[in-house]
Design a protein around this motif. Structure first.
Motif, PDB file in Angstrom:
ATOM      1  N   UNK A  32       0.826  -1.200   0.000  1.00 44.99           N
ATOM      2  CA  UNK A  32       0.000   0.000   0.000  1.00 44.99           C
ATOM      3  C   UNK A  32       0.867   1.259   0.000  1.00 44.99           C
ATOM      4  N   UNK A  33       0.357   2.381  -0.537  1.00 44.75           N
ATOM      5  CA  UNK A  33       1.142   3.625  -0.560  1.00 44.75           C
ATOM      6  C   UNK A  33       1.622   4.081   0.813  1.00 44.75           C
ATOM      7  N   UNK A  34       0.845   3.801   1.866  1.00 45.63           N
ATOM      8  CA  UNK A  34       1.213   4.265   3.208  1.00 45.63           C
ATOM      9  C   UNK A  34       2.512   3.644   3.713  1.00 45.63           C
ATOM     10  N   UNK A  35       2.944   2.543   3.106  1.00 42.64           N
ATOM     11  CA  UNK A  35       4.162   1.862   3.558  1.00 42.64           C
ATOM     12  C   UNK A  35       5.427   2.396   2.894  1.00 42.64           C
ATOM     13  N   UNK A  36       5.295   3.357   1.990  1.00 41.52           N
ATOM     14  CA  UNK A  36       6.475   3.871   1.287  1.00 41.52           C
ATOM     15  C   UNK A  36       7.556   4.420   2.227  1.00 41.52           C
ATOM     16  N   UNK A  37       7.217   5.264   3.216  1.00 41.92           N
ATOM     17  CA  UNK A  37       8.280   5.785   4.095  1.00 41.92           C
ATOM     18  C   UNK A  37       9.083   4.689   4.779  1.00 41.92           C
ATOM     19  N   UNK A  38       8.412   3.620   5.179  1.00 45.23           N
ATOM     20  CA  UNK A  38       9.118   2.533   5.858  1.00 45.23           C
ATOM     21  C   UNK A  38      10.082   1.823   4.906  1.00 45.23           C
ATOM     22  N   UNK A  39       9.670   1.677   3.649  1.00 49.43           N
ATOM     23  CA  UNK A  39      10.559   1.067   2.662  1.00 49.43           C
ATOM     24  C   UNK A  39      11.787   1.940   2.419  1.00 49.43           C
ATOM     25  N   UNK A  40      11.579   3.248   2.294  1.00 46.36           N
ATOM     26  CA  UNK A  40      12.700   4.154   2.050  1.00 46.36           C
ATOM     27  C   UNK A  40      13.686   4.108   3.216  1.00 46.36           C
ATOM     28  N   UNK A  41      13.167   4.167   4.442  1.00 42.35           N
ATOM     29  CA  UNK A  41      14.039   4.115   5.618  1.00 42.35           C
ATOM     30  C   UNK A  41      14.790   2.786   5.665  1.00 42.35           C
ATOM     31  N   UNK A  42      14.089   1.671   5.387  1.00 43.03           N
ATOM     32  CA  UNK A  42      14.742   0.362   5.401  1.00 43.03           C
ATOM     33  C   UNK A  42      15.853   0.288   4.369  1.00 43.03           C
ATOM     34  N   UNK A  43      15.584   0.814   3.147  1.00 39.30           N
ATOM     35  CA  UNK A  43      16.608   0.802   2.111  1.00 39.30           C
ATOM     36  C   UNK A  43      17.820   1.612   2.498  1.00 39.30           C
ATOM     37  N   UNK A  44      17.602   2.796   3.076  1.00 44.11           N
ATOM     38  CA  UNK A  44      18.727   3.634   3.502  1.00 44.11           C
ATOM     39  C   UNK A  44      19.547   2.956   4.593  1.00 44.11           C
TER      40      UNK A  44
END
Length: 257
Positions: A32-44
């Motif tokens: 879902x779109x709401x999970x984008x920030x968590x993905x970005x933080x995890x990738x960083x």
């Protein structure tokens, strides 16, 4: 090269996550779109850990360890023995490199969103929701509806709020073996793993029927079938007055409400 294995794996995984979440909208195929920030933080975080691991295992530190393990007096037979022992005790298993394959696949060839195959695997089993009145629909025709809302009203609305209304539905095409085709959409609560199917049978548009997995917008009117709340009412039917091919939307899923 082996000393950089963990760092390379962390960097690949982090880069793959950032590619689909920070530098594109490919993540919408999976979550879902709401999970984008968590993905970005995890990738960083993963990229940072990879850089840190590479620095810790850099040439200077590695050289010191190699100097301690391979002394001049260990040349010849002794060196062979030490070398053999190092292979058996200190080298990482080569099979661990297989862990890079999923990261490389996500980085280079992101899997597509779920489509007709996933929709067809789900049996048309619906929990009893109960028949009742639904809120009034907005005025105006044609009315944009999600497939989930259209299906709920067609099967369970005792007030028959869809009667006489022209609606517009968007989804991808799925087909039965007998040629019947549907406009279909997958609904997700969190991610693609929990996807459920909503579909509407399309009639009076066989000549305009697109191939499976093609995305379309269909305009038409509800065609009542069977008694409300029964298996005969599912899937709901739409008498089409227009079918238009469209590109797959950035977010191919409907959100459960």
């Amino acid at each position: 090269m082996r000393r950089y294995g963990p760092a390379a794996l962390l960097l690949l995984t982090g880069a793959a996550i950032l590619r689909i979440s920070l530098f594109s909208e490919l993540y919408l195929r999976y979550v879902q779109p709401a999970l984008r920030p968590y993905l970005v933080v995890s990738g960083c975080v993963l990229v940072g850990l990879g850089v840190l691991a590479a620095a810790v295992r850099g040439p200077g530190r590695g050289g010191e360890r190699e100097g301690e393990q391979e002394r001049p007096e260990d040349a010849g037979h002794g060196h062979v023995e030490e070398h053999g022992q190092s292979h058996s005790h200190t080298h990482n298993p080569r099979i661990a490199w297989l862990l890079t394959l999923p990261a490389l696949a996500l980085l280079l060839f992101p899997p597509p969103a779920l489509g007709s195959y996933s929709a067809e695997r789900e049996a048309a089993q619906r929990a009893a929701q109960g028949i009742g009145d639904f809120p009034a629909l907005p005025a105006g025709n044609p009315l944009e509806l999600t497939l989930a809302e259209f299906g709920s009203r067609a099967v369970y609305d005792s007030g028959r709020s869809l009667a006489g209304r022209t609606v517009r539905l968007t989804g991808f095409v799925t087909r039965d073996a007998d040629g019947t085709w549907y406009v279909t959409r997958l609904l997700v609560a969190c991610c693609a793993a929990d996807a459920t199917t909503s579909k509407v049978e399309i009639r009076n548009a066989d000549a305009d029927a697109p191939p499976a997995d093609a995305w379309v917008t269909v305009t038409g009117t509800w065609h009542p079938e069977g008694e409300l709340g029964t298996d005969e009412a599912w899937p709901p039917v739409l008498d089409a007055t227009g079918v238009r091919r469209i590109a797959q939307p950035a977010n191919p899923y409907e959100a459960l409400r």
